[in-house]
Design an enzyme around this catalytic site. Structure first.
Site, short mmCIF file in Angstrom:
data_model
loop_
_atom_site.label_atom_id
_atom_site.label_comp_id
_atom_site.label_asym_id
_atom_site.label_seq_id
_atom_site.Cartn_x
_atom_site.Cartn_y
_atom_site.Cartn_z
N GLU A 112 -5.88 12.01 10.92
CA GLU A 112 -5.01 12.75 11.87
C GLU A 112 -5.64 14.04 12.39
OE1 GLU A 112 -1.20 13.25 9.99
OE2 GLU A 112 -0.80 11.11 9.93
N ASN A 154 -9.01 7.75 10.71
CA ASN A 154 -7.65 7.20 10.72
C ASN A 154 -6.69 8.14 11.46
OD1 ASN A 154 -5.84 5.12 9.62
ND2 ASN A 154 -4.94 6.77 8.39
N HIS A 190 2.83 3.26 12.29
CA HIS A 190 4.23 3.49 11.93
C HIS A 190 4.98 3.26 13.25
CE1 HIS A 190 3.07 4.99 8.06
NE2 HIS A 190 2.20 5.81 8.64
N GLU A 218 -1.41 1.55 8.24
CA GLU A 218 -0.13 2.01 7.65
C GLU A 218 1.03 1.39 8.41
OE1 GLU A 218 0.03 6.30 7.23
OE2 GLU A 218 -2.12 6.39 6.85
N ASP A 220 4.49 0.02 9.20
CA ASP A 220 5.90 -0.13 8.86
C ASP A 220 6.71 -0.03 10.15
OD1 ASP A 220 5.93 2.67 9.25
OD2 ASP A 220 6.16 3.12 7.12
#
Ligand code: XIL
Length: 343
Positions: A112, A154, A190, A218, A220
């Site tokens: 990030e 990432n 996400h 990641e 979800d």
């Protein structure tokens, strides 16, 4: 992987061991937990993750070496010179990556580093202490500590595949052009807005053109609570779309990670109140439609989840006679606008 659940919940550990071929620690390898004091590392959680992965024959991913969040108290707000910060970064990466040399196959080296809008790098302690070359240095230190590990940058894009994604690829392409040892780009996914398959395909293509690996790191899909069958179906479509895109480019998209596999342990409800049910297994570890969609994406012989039927309308009591439920599939329900994660 939630290391407390791994230790305390046999059913959680069993699903983890039996259903996945890779593992990653949700928190145990972040700077704060693993390096709580200047001269003290705590490898308890990280070792548990690596040992469980090895016992299960799973690939182990490392997450993450450099991030602006979950820093230890001794670094939070510290006033460091560039040289002091570089020395800390070098020691941290050499120690952590070196400990698991040959055992952790992929590292999220920097996490990030880009802002959600605007140009340049996100304003973080690492940027303030060291300057913009902190990314290059982190990758160099990681490569020195384990020359065989695949090193990823990432990040997340709140629009999944919008303008920020372009900046993510520009960043990694520039690093590559400078000769930085970077091997892949990870997109967190996400998901708060529907996934556009064509845009995901284009991203994977861009990674392929750069000779980089592409990882969905990641995944979800947060839903507004309480969930409905229609929302669970939408969730299954989103997760299935992502994994199908990955499976279609196996040489480039080599990694697909769920950020939690059961609603029993997911970061979403505490970070985004009102949202939840973001993973493919429910709290009892029973499969949701999203689980079936993931199976279908991996194996076309597995049936795709079936869209729910329209709800039987509630009729006023004066209307007599049986009601025949519609057999038409429910119309697609767009995921409602939700506050997105902002890093
Ligand atoms: C989250 C964890 O899931 C939480 O348990 C923790 O409290 C905060 O961090 N992007 C990342 C992950 O890269 O490390 C974050 O994980 C979620 C967002």
């Amino acid at each position: 992987m939630n290391t407390t659940a791994l230790r305390d919940e046999a059913d959680y550990a069993a699903v983890l061991a039996n259903q996945f071929d890779a593992v990653v620690a949700e928190n145990a390898m972040k700077f704060g937990p693993i390096h709580p004091e200047p001269d003290r590392y705590d490898f308890t959680g990280a070792d548990a993750v690596v040992e469980a992965g090895e016992a299960n024959g799973q690939v182990v991913r490392g997450h993450t070496l450099v991030w602006h969040q979950q820093l230890p108290a001794w670094l939070e707000g510290a006033d460091l010179s560039r040289e002091e910060a570089i020395a800390i970064l070098r020691d941290h990466i050499a120690t952590v990556v070196g400990r698991y040399r040959g055992r952790i196959a992929q590292w999220d080296v920097v996490n990030e580093a880009l802002p959600d809008s605007g140009s340049g790098l996100r304003d973080t302690p690492w940027l303030r202490w060291i300057g913009p070359d902190y990314l290059d240095l982190a990758f160099q230190f990681a490569h020195e500590a384990d020359p065989d590990a695949l090193l990823f940058y990432n990040d997340y894009d709140p629009a999944n595949t919008g303008e920020k994604s372009d900046r993510i690829f520009d960043l990694v392409a520039a690093m590559q052009a400078r000769g930085v040892p970077i091997h892949g780009v990870g997109l967190q996914f996400h998901v708060y807005v529907p996934v556009d398959r064509a845009a995901v395909d284009a991203q994977i293509q861009r990674a392929r053109d750069l000779g980089l690996r592409y990882a969905m790191t990641e995944v979800d899909v947060a839903l507004p609570l309480p969930v409905t069958d229609a929302l669970l179906h939408q969730q299954s479509v989103q997760m299935g779309t992502l994994l199908a895109a990955c499976v279609a480019e196996p040489a480039t998209c080599t990694t697909f990670v769920l950020w939690g596999f059961t609603d029993r342990h997911s970061w979403i409800p505490s970070f985004l109140p009102g949202l939840g049910a973001a993973t493919p297994l429910d709290e009892r570890l029973a499969p949701k439609p999203a689980w079936q969609a993931l199976r279908h994406a991996l194996d076309p012989d597995e049936p795709a989840p079936v869209a729910p039927l329209d709800e039987v309308p509630t009729l006023p009591p004066s209307v007599p006679g049986p009601v025949t439920p519609s057999t038409e599939p429910a119309p697609a329900v767009p995921l409602p606008g939700a506050p997105a994660y902002t890093g």
